[in-house]
Design an enzyme around this catalytic site. Structure first.
Site, PDB file in Angstrom:
ATOM      1  N   GLY A   1      74.549  97.042  20.171  1.00 10.88           N
ATOM      2  CA  GLY A   1      75.588  96.221  19.566  1.00 10.88           C
ATOM      3  C   GLY A   1      75.900  96.449  18.105  1.00 10.88           C
ATOM      4  O   GLY A   1      76.937  95.968  17.629  1.00 10.88           O
TER       5      GLY A   1
ATOM      6  N   GLU B   1      68.848  99.235  22.163  1.00  7.83           N
ATOM      7  CA  GLU B   1      69.650 100.165  22.956  1.00  7.83           C
ATOM      8  C   GLU B   1      70.963 100.489  22.250  1.00  7.83           C
ATOM      9  O   GLU B   1      72.036 100.082  22.696  1.00  7.83           O
ATOM     10  CB  GLU B   1      69.979  99.538  24.313  1.00  7.83           C
ATOM     11  CG  GLU B   1      68.776  99.269  25.177  1.00  7.83           C
ATOM     12  CD  GLU B   1      69.132  98.479  26.435  1.00  7.83           C
ATOM     13  OE1 GLU B   1      68.395  98.588  27.407  1.00  7.83           O
ATOM     14  OE2 GLU B   1      70.142  97.744  26.432  1.00  7.83           O
ATOM     15  N   PRO B   2      70.919 101.197  21.144  1.00 11.79           N
ATOM     16  CA  PRO B   2      72.160 101.488  20.429  1.00 11.79           C
ATOM     17  C   PRO B   2      72.969 102.598  21.107  1.00 11.79           C
ATOM     18  O   PRO B   2      72.397 103.588  21.566  1.00 11.79           O
ATOM     19  CB  PRO B   2      71.663 101.961  19.064  1.00 11.79           C
ATOM     20  CG  PRO B   2      70.308 102.532  19.336  1.00 11.79           C
ATOM     21  CD  PRO B   2      69.737 101.762  20.488  1.00 11.79           C
ATOM     22  N   GLY B   3      74.261 102.413  21.189  1.00 11.56           N
ATOM     23  CA  GLY B   3      75.146 103.459  21.698  1.00 11.56           C
ATOM     24  C   GLY B   3      76.104 103.864  20.595  1.00 11.56           C
ATOM     25  O   GLY B   3      75.985 104.920  19.972  1.00 11.56           O
ATOM     26  N   ARG B   4      77.008 102.932  20.288  1.00 14.02           N
ATOM     27  CA  ARG B   4      78.056 103.178  19.292  1.00 14.02           C
ATOM     28  C   ARG B   4      77.500 103.647  17.950  1.00 14.02           C
ATOM     29  O   ARG B   4      78.018 104.574  17.333  1.00 14.02           O
ATOM     30  CB  ARG B   4      78.821 101.869  19.088  1.00 14.02           C
ATOM     31  CG  ARG B   4      80.140 101.987  18.361  1.00 14.02           C
ATOM     32  CD  ARG B   4      80.701 100.588  18.075  1.00 14.02           C
ATOM     33  NE  ARG B   4      80.772  99.766  19.263  1.00 14.02           N
ATOM     34  CZ  ARG B   4      81.825  99.692  20.054  1.00 14.02           C
ATOM     35  NH1 ARG B   4      82.912 100.372  19.770  1.00 14.02           N
ATOM     36  NH2 ARG B   4      81.814  98.924  21.128  1.00 14.02           N
TER      37      ARG B   4
ATOM     38  N   ARG C   1      91.107 102.739  23.901  1.00 10.85           N
ATOM     39  CA  ARG C   1      90.657 101.567  23.132  1.00 10.85           C
ATOM     40  C   ARG C   1      91.780 100.813  22.407  1.00 10.85           C
ATOM     41  O   ARG C   1      91.741  99.577  22.362  1.00 10.85           O
ATOM     42  CB  ARG C   1      89.536 101.957  22.159  1.00 10.85           C
ATOM     43  CG  ARG C   1      88.254 102.387  22.904  1.00 10.85           C
ATOM     44  CD  ARG C   1      87.102 102.645  21.969  1.00 10.85           C
ATOM     45  NE  ARG C   1      86.609 101.444  21.337  1.00 10.85           N
ATOM     46  CZ  ARG C   1      86.860 101.108  20.096  1.00 10.85           C
ATOM     47  NH1 ARG C   1      87.582 101.890  19.314  1.00 10.85           N
ATOM     48  NH2 ARG C   1      86.384  99.989  19.605  1.00 10.85           N
TER      49      ARG C   1
ATOM     50  N   TYR D   1      91.648  97.081  23.416  1.00  9.04           N
ATOM     51  CA  TYR D   1      91.116  96.114  22.435  1.00  9.04           C
ATOM     52  C   TYR D   1      91.938  96.017  21.159  1.00  9.04           C
ATOM     53  O   TYR D   1      91.489  95.397  20.195  1.00  9.04           O
ATOM     54  CB  TYR D   1      89.694  96.492  21.993  1.00  9.04           C
ATOM     55  CG  TYR D   1      88.743  96.968  23.043  1.00  9.04           C
ATOM     56  CD1 TYR D   1      88.317  96.111  24.057  1.00  9.04           C
ATOM     57  CD2 TYR D   1      88.223  98.261  23.006  1.00  9.04           C
ATOM     58  CE1 TYR D   1      87.406  96.550  25.005  1.00  9.04           C
ATOM     59  CE2 TYR D   1      87.311  98.698  23.961  1.00  9.04           C
ATOM     60  CZ  TYR D   1      86.916  97.841  24.963  1.00  9.04           C
ATOM     61  OH  TYR D   1      86.021  98.261  25.910  1.00  9.04           O
TER      62      TYR D   1
ATOM     63  N   CYS E   1     103.125 107.833  29.712  1.00  5.50           N
ATOM     64  CA  CYS E   1     104.299 107.007  30.044  1.00  5.50           C
ATOM     65  C   CYS E   1     103.995 105.530  29.876  1.00  5.50           C
ATOM     66  O   CYS E   1     103.989 104.755  30.846  1.00  5.50           O
ATOM     67  CB  CYS E   1     104.756 107.318  31.453  1.00  5.50           C
ATOM     68  SG  CYS E   1     105.157 109.033  31.643  1.00  5.50           S
ATOM     69  N   GLU E   2     103.672 105.169  28.694  1.00  8.99           N
ATOM     70  CA  GLU E   2     103.373 103.795  28.265  1.00  8.99           C
ATOM     71  C   GLU E   2     103.754 103.785  26.791  1.00  8.99           C
ATOM     72  O   GLU E   2     104.012 104.837  26.224  1.00  8.99           O
ATOM     73  CB  GLU E   2     101.863 103.519  28.342  1.00  8.99           C
ATOM     74  CG  GLU E   2     101.240 103.585  29.705  1.00  8.99           C
ATOM     75  CD  GLU E   2     101.364 102.276  30.466  1.00  8.99           C
ATOM     76  OE1 GLU E   2     101.514 101.228  29.815  1.00  8.99           O
ATOM     77  OE2 GLU E   2     101.326 102.329  31.697  1.00  8.99           O
TER      78      GLU E   2
HETATM   79  N1  PLP Z   1      72.862  97.784  26.173  1.00  7.03           N
HETATM   80  C1  PLP Z   1      73.651  97.079  26.998  1.00  7.03           C
HETATM   81  C2  PLP Z   1      73.023  96.278  28.069  1.00  7.03           C
HETATM   82  C3  PLP Z   1      75.039  97.108  26.852  1.00  7.03           C
HETATM   83  O1  PLP Z   1      75.813  96.399  27.677  1.00  7.03           O
HETATM   84  C4  PLP Z   1      75.608  97.901  25.811  1.00  7.03           C
HETATM   85  C5  PLP Z   1      77.059  97.949  25.601  1.00  7.03           C
HETATM   86  O2  PLP Z   1      77.860  97.251  26.093  1.00  7.03           O
HETATM   87  C6  PLP Z   1      74.746  98.627  24.987  1.00  7.03           C
HETATM   88  C7  PLP Z   1      73.388  98.542  25.184  1.00  7.03           C
HETATM   89  C8  PLP Z   1      75.260  99.495  23.883  1.00  7.03           C
HETATM   90  O3  PLP Z   1      75.987  98.782  22.956  1.00  7.03           O
HETATM   91  P1  PLP Z   1      76.520  99.484  21.618  1.00  7.03           P
HETATM   92  O4  PLP Z   1      77.198 100.742  22.015  1.00  7.03           O
HETATM   93  O5  PLP Z   1      77.454  98.475  21.068  1.00  7.03           O
HETATM   94  O6  PLP Z   1      75.342  99.718  20.756  1.00  7.03           O
END
Ligand code: PLP
Length: 443
Positions: free
Chosen positions: A250, A292-295, A332, A336, A363-364
């Site tokens: 998050g 659990e970082p992604g972004r 996105r 959003y 086509c939007e």
């Molecule tokens: N973990 C869970 C369970 C998620 O649902 C998400 C994203 O929705 C993430 C980790 C990764 O979040 P972020 O990319 O915002 O760090």
């Protein structure tokens, strides 16, 4: 803070350079639209997470990369080399990790509705742990594990009643979400009791995830307070000692100049301290703390290169600048209302004084960036949209039968293709014309 991150800079030709590669040359070599990933920045972000945990958390900690943000076999290799774990949320993500030989015993399997096939697959490849999202799943997983003669290691995904997005968060007893088991109303407690009673499940602890693109630390503190209080309750009443506490992902990133997220270090420091404080307050041993970082690992490391095409000026209204991609490589803005920074890559040293709106060619309405100032664009220029590493390629589609772009990894002047551009032939690979329609041709 300036416009650039990681290894982005302006080179002697006045072009945007990433990872020592001239982006104008990258566009020539690999075509457009093109995703460019700054390998150094990805590695640096992974290291920042791990270093911060080493510095601030006294117990064991893990950083599990959230594959949903962007996954490919090369990305699996990168995160593995950086000592990360992985969070996957579908059979396809798990398959990709397996294909890259990512160690299955470092994988968390997620999903609010995992099919029986996915649960079987996860158990067969022996993932570290399945994050169970519902009571229903407890029953199905227990019976699938039994049929395979296995014991499934699990975390329970808890909905703590805190929901956070960007600058806002709410704290309510009930959260209106399809994910997880409510902490409120003793549901989480009952689920824990149930999990502990099932003979083919081994409960390791708890998981929660309060939102994405979060700019505030306070909602995490509140969440930790609630989760540790719950850990104390299940210890007291059920004798269950939590081994793992997974706080999800998050942490926000900087898409525009007004975005101001905490740094990775500030974030990890705050959640480590809060966890240690709360555990001390309840006399609990420190759990293995997981994020659990992604972004925040991949987002700022990605840049999309487009070629500028049609420029349409509507006198006194606005100028539309079309690029050769759009919502099929970046949904996105439509989903959003997301905002971005962008730069004309071959005019990176020029004043961004031309107000325009960047649109795609689907086509939007397909508005990518409304009202942005860039250097005066001309047909054939390369537009670089920054901060497109997370949830862009991962969300790309074939809308209008666009082929999905290529992805290149750049570092120290080297550019390697890590996902090839789809070909037109790929678009019809799964199409089938039934025999009876072919017969009509003959009449
Ligand atoms: N973990 C869970 C369970 C998620 O649902 C998400 C994203 O929705 C993430 C980790 C990764 O979040 P972020 O990319 O915002 O760090």
């Amino acid at each position: 803070m300036g416009m650039f991150v990681g290894t982005q800079r302006i080179n002697s030709l006045g072009h945007l350079e990433i990872g020592g590669c001239d982006t104008v040359e990258l566009a020539e070599m690999f075509g457009t639209p093109l995703f460019v990933i700054d390998e150094k920045l990805v590695r640096e972000n992974c290291r920042k997470y791990r270093r911060a945990f080493e510095e601030y958390y006294r117990g064991e900690a893990r950083v599990a990369y959230a594959a949903k943000a962007f996954i490919s076999t090369a990305m699996c290799k990168l995160t593995q080399q950086e000592g990360l774990w992985m969070d996957v949320s579908s059979e396809g993500e798990l398959f990709t990790a397996m294909a890259a030989n990512f160690p299955s015993n470092r994988i968390y399997m997620h999903g609010n509705y995992k099919t029986d096939e996915e649960l079987r697959y996860s158990l067969n490849v022996d993932v570290h742990c399945i994050v169970v999202d519902s009571i229903d799943e407890l029953y199905s997983l227990n019976s699938i594990a039994k049929s395979l003669g296995k014991k499934a290691r699990i975390l329970l995904r808890i909905t703590p009643g805190v929901e956070a997005h960007t600058h806002e968060y709410i704290r309510t007893g009930q959260v209106d979400t399809k994910f997880g088991i409510q902490l409120a109303g003793a549901q989480a407690f009952e689920a824990t009791k149930l999990a502990l009673s099932m003979d083919c499940l081994e409960l390791l602890g708890f998981h929660c995830h309060i939102g994405s693109q979060v700019f505030e630390i306070e909602p995490y503190r509140i969440t930790i307070e609630l989760m540790v209080e719950f850990m104390a309750q299940v210890k007291e009443e059920l004798g269950f000692v939590t081994r793992e506490l997974n706080l999800g992902g998050g942490l926000g990133i900087r898409y525009t100049d007004t975005d101001d997220p905490p740094s990775i270090e500030e974030f990890i420091k705050a959640i480590s301290e809060a966890t240690m404080e709360e555990c001390a307050k309840h006399s609990l041993q420190l759990p293995i703390l997981i994020v659990e970082p992604g972004r925040s690992i991949i987002g700022e490391a990605g840049t999309t290169l487009y070629r500028i095409g049609v420029i349409k000026e509507i006198q006194g209204v606005r100028t539309y600048v079309s690029v050769d991609g759009g919502m099929s490589d970046n949904p996105r803005p439509a989903l959003y209302g997301a905002r971005y920074r962008a730069i004309v890559a071959n005019k990176a040293d020029r004043e961004p004084d031309f107000l325009c709106t960047i649109v795609g060619r689907h086509c939007e309405a397909d508005v990518l960036i409304k009202d942005i100032k860039i250097a005066k664009p001309e047909k054939g220029d390369i537009l670089a949209v920054l901060c497109t590493g997370a949830y862009h390629y991962a969300m790309a589609s074939n809308y209008n039968r666009f082929t999905r772009p290529a992805v290149v990894l750049v570092n120290d002047g080297k550019a390697d293709l890590i996902i090839a551009r789809e070909k037109r032939e790929d678009l019809i690979r799964n199409d089938i014309i039934p025999e009876r329609l072919l017969n009509e041709d003959k009449q």
